[in-house]
Design a protein around this motif. Structure first.
Motif, PDB file in Angstrom:
ATOM      1  N   GLU A  87      54.252  44.515  38.012  1.00 30.36           N
ATOM      2  CA  GLU A  87      53.279  43.790  38.735  1.00 30.36           C
ATOM      3  C   GLU A  87      54.082  42.786  39.507  1.00 30.36           C
ATOM      4  OE1 GLU A  87      50.442  41.755  36.476  1.00 30.36           O
ATOM      5  OE2 GLU A  87      50.196  43.528  34.908  1.00 30.36           O
ATOM      6  N   SER A 119      46.860  43.373  39.212  1.00 27.71           N
ATOM      7  CA  SER A 119      47.079  42.329  38.296  1.00 27.71           C
ATOM      8  C   SER A 119      45.877  41.844  37.430  1.00 27.71           C
ATOM      9  CB  SER A 119      47.495  41.201  39.035  1.00 27.71           C
ATOM     10  OG  SER A 119      46.709  40.754  39.814  1.00 27.71           O
ATOM     11  N   ASP A 150      50.202  38.219  30.082  1.00 29.18           N
ATOM     12  CA  ASP A 150      49.599  37.735  31.481  1.00 29.18           C
ATOM     13  C   ASP A 150      48.711  36.621  30.612  1.00 29.18           C
ATOM     14  OD1 ASP A 150      47.505  36.741  33.498  1.00 29.18           O
ATOM     15  OD2 ASP A 150      48.377  38.484  34.580  1.00 29.18           O
TER      16      ASP A 150
END
Length: 298
Positions: free
Chosen positions: A236, A166, A194
């Motif tokens: 992810e 991540s 993200d």
């Protein structure tokens, strides 16, 4: 497993030679790599006069001023000094996404080639460049330097770089605040999915850094060309959604367009120039948007 060595296609390289890396402050004025520093010396941009001192070069004496004042003065100029270019490349797992039509060409592959184009531009103009890979909850950092050896190092590092994990958290990102200088240019290459990545560039922009953002997208995200039943999986988190592609298309495209518009508004509010790049486009398109003729800051 290392990928094939990065190479810039000849037609792309030819177009790069017509570009000049530029910041918002000198759009339309001078190329990046020609920024005046605060140091006084014998550069091109005139800064001030000062009294002649022993050891000064005679050619720097202003003879016209001497004729008027009967005193020796030398012309000082601001030295044109290179600027550091930082390439921040998202290497988290979602950057491993590719299109079914070309499964061997991921977002990260495109980002690495775009990074090489940026490095070539900086090298051509005499600017230093460095990079930071952001993935596997860690940083891979190369301090800015100039020259062909730095290009070779980038190609070697990126040849080993694979997507995974991540996006790093704030604690892992902390070293960046000591490395990226106040007058440096930052280019962020990411899918921008993200929150930690967006918060990172917002913070850099708030601290006065010039930040450019390229959102790396697949053609399937743009077009959603799916028919029949599919399992859609987040690379992810591992979360999966099972559904009919045709039934999901309208909803997905509407929501995805809204998410991109919201991201654009957020980046605009932070003063971050941005564009999207889709995997079936020419790799130099973002650089043409930012630095091509007629480019302007939002």
């Amino acid at each position: 497993m290392a990928s094939q060595p990065l190479t810039i296609p000849p037609e792309i390289r030819s177009r790069l030679k017509r570009l000049r890396l530029r910041t918002r402050s000198d759009l339309g004025e001078r190329g990046f790599g020609m920024h005046p520093s605060r140091n006084k010396g014998s550069g091109i941009e005139f800064a001030q006069y000062r009294a002649y001192e022993p050891g000064d070069e005679p050619r720097r004496i202003d003879w016209k001023l001497f004729a008027r004042s009967d005193k020796f003065f030398v012309r000082e100029a601001e030295e044109e000094s290179p600027v550091s270019v930082w390439i921040l490349i998202d290497a988290s797992a979602s950057m491993g996404q590719a299109d079914r039509a070309r499964p061997d060409h991921t977002r990260l592959d495109a980002a690495k080639l775009l990074a090489l184009c940026i490095a070539e531009l900086a090298q051509m103009q005499g600017d230093r460049f460095g990079w930071v890979s952001l993935g596997e909850d860690a940083l891979g950092l190369a301090e800015p330097r100039g020259g062909r050896a730095q290009i070779d190092r980038l190609q070697l590092d990126f040849g080993r770089l694979q997507p995974g994990g991540s996006f790093p958290d704030a604690a892992v990102l902390a070293p960046l605040w000591e490395r990226i200088g106040a007058h440096d240019l930052v280019l962020f290459l990411s899918d921008c999915f993200d929150e930690r990545g967006i918060a990172l560039i917002e913070r850099l922009a708030k601290a006065g850094r010039e930040v450019l953002c390229v959102q790396m997208l697949t053609t399937e995200e743009r077009d959603f060309p799916f028919d029949g039943g599919y399992r859609f999986r987040d690379q992810e988190s591992g979360e999966a959604l099972i559904g009919d592609g045709a039934a999901l298309r309208a909803s997905f495209l509407t929501r995805f367009a809204a998410a991109r518009a919201a991201l654009g508004e957020r980046l605009d509010a932070a003063g971050i120039r941005h564009c999207a790049y889709v995997l079936d486009e020419r790799i130099d398109r973002p650089l043409q948007v930012f630095f091509g003729r007629g480019a302007d800051a939002p």
